[in-house]
Design a protein around this motif. Structure first.
Motif, PDB file in Angstrom:
ATOM      1  N   MET A 190     -31.911  57.709  67.879  1.00 23.56           N
ATOM      2  CA  MET A 190     -32.085  56.680  66.853  1.00 23.56           C
ATOM      3  C   MET A 190     -30.909  55.711  66.935  1.00 23.56           C
ATOM      4  N   TYR A 191     -31.237  54.456  67.172  1.00 26.71           N
ATOM      5  CA  TYR A 191     -30.221  53.413  67.154  1.00 26.71           C
ATOM      6  C   TYR A 191     -30.634  52.389  66.093  1.00 26.71           C
ATOM      7  N   VAL A 192     -29.684  52.008  65.241  1.00 25.89           N
ATOM      8  CA  VAL A 192     -29.988  51.117  64.116  1.00 25.89           C
ATOM      9  C   VAL A 192     -28.963  49.984  64.061  1.00 25.89           C
ATOM     10  N   ASP A 193     -29.456  48.761  63.896  1.00 28.39           N
ATOM     11  CA  ASP A 193     -28.593  47.641  63.545  1.00 28.39           C
ATOM     12  C   ASP A 193     -29.349  46.745  62.577  1.00 28.39           C
ATOM     13  N   ARG A 194     -28.760  45.627  62.183  1.00 23.76           N
ATOM     14  CA  ARG A 194     -29.330  44.799  61.116  1.00 23.76           C
ATOM     15  C   ARG A 194     -30.655  44.145  61.513  1.00 23.76           C
ATOM     16  N   PHE A 233     -33.158  55.205  57.409  1.00 20.51           N
ATOM     17  CA  PHE A 233     -32.371  56.209  58.127  1.00 20.51           C
ATOM     18  C   PHE A 233     -30.886  56.144  57.804  1.00 20.51           C
ATOM     19  N   THR A 234     -30.243  54.997  58.103  1.00 19.53           N
ATOM     20  CA  THR A 234     -28.794  54.935  57.909  1.00 19.53           C
ATOM     21  C   THR A 234     -28.411  55.204  56.457  1.00 19.53           C
ATOM     22  N   ARG A 235     -29.071  54.495  55.534  1.00 13.18           N
ATOM     23  CA  ARG A 235     -28.686  54.604  54.130  1.00 13.18           C
ATOM     24  C   ARG A 235     -29.308  55.829  53.445  1.00 13.18           C
ATOM     25  N   ASN A 236     -30.632  55.950  53.515  1.00 11.92           N
ATOM     26  CA  ASN A 236     -31.331  56.951  52.703  1.00 11.92           C
ATOM     27  C   ASN A 236     -31.423  58.331  53.347  1.00 11.92           C
ATOM     28  N   THR A 237     -31.172  58.421  54.635  1.00  9.65           N
ATOM     29  CA  THR A 237     -31.198  59.724  55.308  1.00  9.65           C
ATOM     30  C   THR A 237     -29.785  60.214  55.614  1.00  9.65           C
ATOM     31  N   PHE A 238     -29.069  59.479  56.468  1.00 11.04           N
ATOM     32  CA  PHE A 238     -27.789  60.014  56.938  1.00 11.04           C
ATOM     33  C   PHE A 238     -26.686  59.897  55.896  1.00 11.04           C
ATOM     34  N   ILE A 239     -26.445  58.687  55.393  1.00 10.99           N
ATOM     35  CA  ILE A 239     -25.372  58.532  54.413  1.00 10.99           C
ATOM     36  C   ILE A 239     -25.658  59.359  53.164  1.00 10.99           C
ATOM     37  N   ALA A 240     -26.923  59.384  52.735  1.00  9.31           N
ATOM     38  CA  ALA A 240     -27.284  60.193  51.569  1.00  9.31           C
ATOM     39  C   ALA A 240     -27.005  61.667  51.810  1.00  9.31           C
ATOM     40  N   MET A 241     -27.234  62.145  53.041  1.00  6.22           N
ATOM     41  CA  MET A 241     -26.963  63.544  53.373  1.00  6.22           C
ATOM     42  C   MET A 241     -25.469  63.845  53.254  1.00  6.22           C
ATOM     43  N   VAL A 242     -24.645  62.947  53.770  1.00 11.23           N
ATOM     44  CA  VAL A 242     -23.197  63.152  53.687  1.00 11.23           C
ATOM     45  C   VAL A 242     -22.725  63.085  52.230  1.00 11.23           C
ATOM     46  N   GLU A 243     -23.201  62.096  51.493  1.00 11.82           N
ATOM     47  CA  GLU A 243     -22.798  61.947  50.091  1.00 11.82           C
ATOM     48  C   GLU A 243     -23.146  63.192  49.273  1.00 11.82           C
ATOM     49  N   GLY A 244     -24.200  63.891  49.675  1.00 13.93           N
ATOM     50  CA  GLY A 244     -24.659  65.050  48.914  1.00 13.93           C
ATOM     51  C   GLY A 244     -23.699  66.221  48.903  1.00 13.93           C
ATOM     52  N   GLY A 272     -13.766  57.067  52.675  1.00 13.03           N
ATOM     53  CA  GLY A 272     -14.649  57.398  53.789  1.00 13.03           C
ATOM     54  C   GLY A 272     -16.087  56.990  53.533  1.00 13.03           C
ATOM     55  N   ILE A 273     -16.583  57.247  52.325  1.00 11.57           N
ATOM     56  CA  ILE A 273     -17.951  56.872  51.995  1.00 11.57           C
ATOM     57  C   ILE A 273     -18.096  55.353  51.952  1.00 11.57           C
ATOM     58  N   ALA A 274     -17.083  54.665  51.417  1.00 12.78           N
ATOM     59  CA  ALA A 274     -17.125  53.198  51.401  1.00 12.78           C
ATOM     60  C   ALA A 274     -17.198  52.648  52.824  1.00 12.78           C
ATOM     61  N   ASP A 275     -16.428  53.249  53.737  1.00 13.23           N
ATOM     62  CA  ASP A 275     -16.469  52.804  55.132  1.00 13.23           C
ATOM     63  C   ASP A 275     -17.795  53.164  55.783  1.00 13.23           C
ATOM     64  N   LEU A 276     -18.341  54.327  55.436  1.00 10.21           N
ATOM     65  CA  LEU A 276     -19.632  54.725  55.987  1.00 10.21           C
ATOM     66  C   LEU A 276     -20.721  53.747  55.547  1.00 10.21           C
ATOM     67  N   ARG A 277     -20.657  53.316  54.305  1.00 12.12           N
ATOM     68  CA  ARG A 277     -21.660  52.363  53.815  1.00 12.12           C
ATOM     69  C   ARG A 277     -21.555  51.013  54.516  1.00 12.12           C
ATOM     70  N   ARG A 278     -20.393  50.704  55.051  1.00 12.45           N
ATOM     71  CA  ARG A 278     -20.224  49.429  55.763  1.00 12.45           C
ATOM     72  C   ARG A 278     -21.063  49.365  57.029  1.00 12.45           C
ATOM     73  N   ILE A 279     -21.454  50.514  57.568  1.00  8.74           N
ATOM     74  CA  ILE A 279     -22.197  50.477  58.830  1.00  8.74           C
ATOM     75  C   ILE A 279     -23.626  49.988  58.649  1.00  8.74           C
ATOM     76  N   VAL A 280     -24.086  49.834  57.410  1.00 10.43           N
ATOM     77  CA  VAL A 280     -25.418  49.244  57.235  1.00 10.43           C
ATOM     78  C   VAL A 280     -25.409  47.794  57.712  1.00 10.43           C
ATOM     79  N   ASP A 281     -24.237  47.181  57.806  1.00 14.38           N
ATOM     80  CA  ASP A 281     -24.114  45.833  58.355  1.00 14.38           C
ATOM     81  C   ASP A 281     -23.590  45.859  59.782  1.00 14.38           C
ATOM     82  N   GLY A 282     -23.454  47.067  60.341  1.00 13.34           N
ATOM     83  CA  GLY A 282     -22.971  47.213  61.710  1.00 13.34           C
ATOM     84  C   GLY A 282     -24.022  47.887  62.570  1.00 13.34           C
ATOM     85  N   THR A 283     -23.612  48.950  63.267  1.00 11.72           N
ATOM     86  CA  THR A 283     -24.549  49.688  64.114  1.00 11.72           C
ATOM     87  C   THR A 283     -24.356  51.189  63.917  1.00 11.72           C
TER      88      THR A 283
END
Length: 266
Positions: free
Chosen positions: A200-204, A213-224, A243-254
């Motif tokens: 799975m590769y994701v960008d904007r 995936f990035t927000r609702n699957t992976f980041i949500a899993m880590v936040e849990g 760390g979570i703030a930086d992780l959320r920044r990747i929704v505008d990255g890759t």
């Protein structure tokens, strides 16, 4: 997944986790279920169905197969039964280490996101192998948190992912299990093992995957796992929040992540 065989399911059983599992399954359906089709009339056992998030897609891909989906959690099975009212699916509460089925009763086995939570995945695979007929197939799908890399890079964001891996290890599982699918199947006695990565590769430019995936699957899993990570002293609250703030920044990255799908024969 089948909670009986894990020391502890690191993600928990909240309504938030149930929604995350649904988002994950729907977002990854094309990637993970492509090529999975069971012929009409064949008997298929889904091991560790949880809330039925993957069952939905098994039914869609094999509408004429006879599917039995099991999990030890009574609550999860009830949710799955309501979620997937298909006539060719029967949900049942059962422990994968002590399956209430005859030897060689099934033509195919489907095991998705289960082995990573087990203390002894080889023993689990050997246990389910008993109910598979000679010449029947098993499909195993697992992720590997070590395959996650992203831009913008952040040591703080990586530390939150490392917390998830560590907590899963302390619970008796292995968040890096995807890379082990082939040797595990071979050790359990299966043959003709073929494992291929599903990346799975994701960008904007792919906004549906950014959200699903990035927000609702992976980041949500880590936040849990925040509360458990802080309670275990793995990070301070300040380190976690950064760390979570930086992780959320990747929704505008890759973002990149690899799943591993293995098929083998008894």
């Amino acid at each position: 997944m089948d909670v009986a065989t894990a020391v502890g399911y690191v993600h928990g059983y909240s309504g938030v986790e149930t929604r995350r599992l649904g988002d994950q399954a729907d977002t990854l359906a094309e990637l993970l279920h492509a090529g999975t089709h069971f012929p009409a009339g064949t008997r298929v056992l889904e091991v560790g169905c949880g809330v039925g998030a993957q069952t939905v897609h098994l039914v869609a891909g094999s509408p004429a197969a006879d599917l039995v989906s099991i999990d030890l959690s009574v609550e999860s099975v009830a949710v799955a039964r309501a979620r997937v009212p298909a006539p060719n699916v029967r949900f049942q509460v059962a422990d994968l280490h002590d399956l209430p089925f005859a030897d060689a009763e099934f033509d195919h086995l489907f095991v998705c996101f289960v082995l990573e939570h087990l203390a002894d995945p080889v023993a689990a695979l050997a246990a389910v192998r008993r109910v598979l007929r000679p010449g029947g197939t098993i499909t195993v799908i697992e992720g590997d948190h070590g395959s996650a890399f992203f831009h913008p890079a952040s040591a703080y964001a990586q530390a939150t992912i490392d917390c998830l891996v560590e907590l899963q290890a302390r619970a008796g599982g292995d968040g890096l299990l995807g890379r082990q699918v082939e040797p595990l199947l071979t050790a359990a006695g299966f043959r003709d093992v073929v494992v291929r990565p599903r990346t799975m590769y994701v960008d904007r430019t792919r906004p549906a995957l950014v959200e699903g995936f990035t927000r609702n699957t992976f980041i949500a899993m880590v936040e849990g796992v925040r509360d458990d990570a802080l309670a275990a002293g793995l990070l301070t609250s300040g380190e976690w929040d950064r760390g979570i703030a930086d992780l959320r920044r990747i929704v505008d990255g890759t973002f990149h992540y690899t799943f591993f799908k293995g098929i083998a024969v008894k």
